[in-house]
Write a protein that holds these residues in place. Structure first.
Motif, PDB file in Angstrom:
ATOM      1  N   HIS A 282       0.835  -1.194   0.000  1.00  0.00           N
ATOM      2  CA  HIS A 282       0.000   0.000   0.000  1.00  0.00           C
ATOM      3  C   HIS A 282       0.876   1.251   0.000  1.00  0.00           C
ATOM      4  N   ILE A 283       0.402   2.308  -0.647  1.00  0.00           N
ATOM      5  CA  ILE A 283       1.129   3.577  -0.622  1.00  0.00           C
ATOM      6  C   ILE A 283       1.000   4.283   0.723  1.00  0.00           C
ATOM      7  N   LEU A 284       0.168   3.764   1.615  1.00  0.00           N
ATOM      8  CA  LEU A 284      -0.028   4.368   2.931  1.00  0.00           C
ATOM      9  C   LEU A 284       0.670   3.606   4.056  1.00  0.00           C
ATOM     10  N   ILE A 285       1.377   2.523   3.757  1.00  0.00           N
ATOM     11  CA  ILE A 285       1.942   1.672   4.819  1.00  0.00           C
ATOM     12  C   ILE A 285       3.446   1.492   4.655  1.00  0.00           C
ATOM     13  N   GLY A 286       4.178   1.788   5.748  1.00  0.00           N
ATOM     14  CA  GLY A 286       5.604   1.524   5.844  1.00  0.00           C
ATOM     15  C   GLY A 286       5.869   0.734   7.114  1.00  0.00           C
ATOM     16  N   PHE A 287       7.033   0.938   7.736  1.00  0.00           N
ATOM     17  CA  PHE A 287       7.334   0.213   8.972  1.00  0.00           C
ATOM     18  C   PHE A 287       8.549   0.813   9.653  1.00  0.00           C
ATOM     19  N   ARG A 288       8.660   0.542  10.946  1.00  0.00           N
ATOM     20  CA  ARG A 288       9.880   0.800  11.709  1.00  0.00           C
ATOM     21  C   ARG A 288      10.197  -0.471  12.501  1.00  0.00           C
ATOM     22  N   LEU A 289      11.382  -0.514  13.112  1.00  0.00           N
ATOM     23  CA  LEU A 289      11.846  -1.760  13.724  1.00  0.00           C
ATOM     24  C   LEU A 289      12.334  -1.565  15.152  1.00  0.00           C
TER      25      LEU A 289
END
Length: 292
Positions: A282-289
């Protein structure tokens, strides 16, 4: 000893040639230097998680004022939130920002992992409101992120992509990196007091990248320092939703944080959450760790 001098000169000359050649050998194909992401420490202990009736009602009110309709209330968007109460977690370190295109590019170059993109048929199958053409500004070309977006959060990545990146970063650094649980993410985003937003209880559209004041697009990470959490977590509200490690039914995981597409912004609260299919790009979803 004089007889050894020509031999010594020959040895030195050969070594010089070898060292020169070694210095000019190109790096292993696909390798790319990178700096590990900056992390901040979240101390162990209790914090207030979830929401109560008053917070959820206020969130619906924000949405109604922004959109001029009551669809989130009618759809009971916030009724599945954890009931407000204390939760105790051990200490952990979490990346200050979402993972950027720049860092993800090192992973793609090193491993040959498919670059962030989605084809028209797959996108249509998601049934999302965004037209396919809008994905093109986020899609990579020839394994490289879009020009000028190197420091934007990486998007068009599935839950599996995020896990693959974490495994690569773990191998590269010798430390274990992983997605945060929904509760770990929430504590880092709101602190211990149960704030409705990372900065406090009052809604302030100037503190985040949402559709209220933003460009209706991603921005470089950390562009809203006034919207940081009590621990210094940047972009915990707005910008992009973020994958978590918390499952929500078969093949689905919780996402947290809100996005540049949202107005209001009830969904941008740390207590808010909803699930998405693990294969979704999705163009609205990323992440961090988190790193251990």
């Amino acid at each position: 000893m004089a007889g050894y001098r020509p031999f010594i000169i020959q040895v030195i000359g050969a070594l010089t040639v070898l060292l020169t050649a070694a210095a000019t050998v190109p790096a292993i194909a696909g390798s790319q230097a990178f700096d590990p992401p900056e992390v901040i420490g979240i101390p162990g202990g209790a914090f207030v998680a979830g929401s109560d009736r008053a917070e959820r009602e206020a969130a619906y009110g924000l949405d109604e004022a922004a959109y001029g309709h009551s669809r989130t209330r009618e759809g009971r968007w916030y009724e599945g939130e954890r009931p407000r109460g204390g939760v105790t977690l051990p200490a952990y370190d979490i990346t200050r920002t979402a993972i950027t295109n720049r860092l993800y590019a090192a992973f793609v170059a090193s491993t040959g992992h498919p670059a962030p993109d989605v084809d028209p048929r797959t996108w249509a199958g998601y049934g999302l409101i965004h037209p396919y053409e809008r994905t093109r500004r986020h899609a990579w070309q020839a394994g490289r992120p879009p020009a000028g977006r190197e420091d934007h959060p990486v998007v068009l990545v599935s839950h599996e992509d995020a896990q693959a990146f974490a495994a690569w970063l773990s191998a590269e650094t010798g430390r274990r990196w992983r997605l945060p649980s929904a509760l770990e993410w929430e504590k880092a985003a709101r602190g211990v007091e149960g704030r409705r937003f990372p900065w406090g209880d009052g809604w302030d559209p100037e503190r985040l990248n949402s559709h209220d004041r933003g460009p209706f697009d991603t921005l470089p990470v950390g562009a809203f320092p006034a919207g940081a959490s009590p621990y210094g977590l940047l972009d915990p509200a707005g910008q992009v939703f973020e994958w978590t490690a918390s499952p929500a039914g078969e093949g689905r995981y919780l996402v947290k944080g809100g996005s540049w597409d949202d107005s209001g912004c009830g969904v941008c609260r740390p207590a808010a959450q909803h699930s998405r299919p693990q294969a979704l790009k999705h163009i609205l979803i990323g992440f961090r760790l988190i790193v251990e």
